[in-house]
Design a protein around this motif. Structure first.
Motif, PDB file in Angstrom:
ATOM      1  N   ILE A 172       0.846  -1.207   0.000  1.00 33.20           N
ATOM      2  CA  ILE A 172       0.000   0.000   0.000  1.00 33.20           C
ATOM      3  C   ILE A 172       0.879   1.253   0.000  1.00 33.20           C
ATOM      4  O   ILE A 172       0.640   2.204  -0.746  1.00 33.20           O
ATOM      5  N   LEU A 173       1.917   1.235   0.812  1.00 33.32           N
ATOM      6  CA  LEU A 173       2.798   2.398   0.914  1.00 33.32           C
ATOM      7  C   LEU A 173       3.489   2.689  -0.416  1.00 33.32           C
ATOM      8  O   LEU A 173       3.545   3.833  -0.867  1.00 33.32           O
ATOM      9  N   GLU A 174       4.018   1.666  -1.057  1.00 31.89           N
ATOM     10  CA  GLU A 174       4.783   1.878  -2.276  1.00 31.89           C
ATOM     11  C   GLU A 174       3.909   2.153  -3.489  1.00 31.89           C
ATOM     12  O   GLU A 174       4.396   2.623  -4.514  1.00 31.89           O
ATOM     13  N   SER A 175       2.605   1.859  -3.383  1.00 34.50           N
ATOM     14  CA  SER A 175       1.711   2.120  -4.519  1.00 34.50           C
ATOM     15  C   SER A 175       1.257   3.570  -4.568  1.00 34.50           C
ATOM     16  O   SER A 175       0.576   3.979  -5.497  1.00 34.50           O
ATOM     17  N   THR A 176       1.645   4.347  -3.573  1.00 35.13           N
ATOM     18  CA  THR A 176       1.248   5.752  -3.499  1.00 35.13           C
ATOM     19  C   THR A 176       2.444   6.641  -3.825  1.00 35.13           C
ATOM     20  O   THR A 176       3.535   6.454  -3.280  1.00 35.13           O
TER      21      THR A 176
END
Length: 215
Positions: free
Chosen positions: A4-8
């Motif tokens: 989730i963090l890296e997809s933002t």
């Protein structure tokens, strides 16, 4: 959570109820100029500019479970960046955490400050220009009023000479006196224009040009 963090694209920082950072994405590392291993375990407020409001902001966050507002963050290189924080709480392993999204608005704030300063300078210049215009108008009025008295005397004696009240005059003298009289009346007309301009200071030159008077 890492996915989730890296997809933002925005810098994301996760920290616990004591503000200790537990996770960050690569964007946050680049934004803060600090590697991930050096961010994990440090307190989030270490990277905030202490303007005396951080305690209140954290209290609001804990009470409401979310916070939205502006904050100045200090990168690892000491650079100050103004960001819009969107922080929300979540629970993992029965423990409360917060996920913080940082939106860099530094350029926007700098533009706003530049615009504000420009407007202040413009207001100051307008005040100074208005004061200068008032001084100029008062100066012109004073000069006009001081010139009227000697001109009135010159015109009065010229009229007396033309009426032969001070003795007879030759034709050449009368022509010279008539020229003096016209010049004196012309000067009075110019002085009247100055006094009229003082009474109507905001009238444009274009409007004044149509009043039939020659300046």
């Amino acid at each position: 959570l890492r996915t989730i963090l890296e997809s933002t694209a925005a810098p994301l920082i996760a920290f616990d109820d004591h503000e200790f950072i537990s996770e960050v994405n690569d964007s946050a590392c680049r934004f803060l100029s600090v590697s991930r291993d050096k961010l994990i375990g440090r307190r989030f407020r270490v990277f905030t500019f202490d303007d005396g409001t951080i305690d209140n902001k954290m209290s609001v966050l804990r009470a409401r479970g979310e916070y939205h507002g502006e904050q100045v963050l200090v990168t690892g290189e000491g650079e100050e960046r103004t960001v819009k924080l969107d922080i929300r709480s979540f629970v993992r392993d029965l423990q409360r955490f917060y996920i913080c999204a940082c939106h860099d608005i530094t350029e926007q704030k700098e533009l706003q400050e530049t615009t504000r300063q420009a407007n202040l300078n413009l207001e100051r210049l307008n005040r100074e220009l208005s004061q200068l215009n008032d001084l100029k108008t008062q100066f012109m009025t004073d000069i006009a009023q001081h010139l009227r008295s000697p001109l009135a005397t010159i015109l009065g004696y010229t009229e007396m000479l033309l009426d032969d009240e001070l003795g007879s005059t030759t034709q050449g003298q009368r022509e010279a006196l008539q020229t003096c009289r016209r010049s004196a009346l012309r000067a009075f007309s110019l002085l009247d224009d100055v006094l009229e301009f003082r009474e109507i200071p905001n009238e444009s030159p274009g409007n004044r040009a149509g009043n039939g008077k020659t300046t």
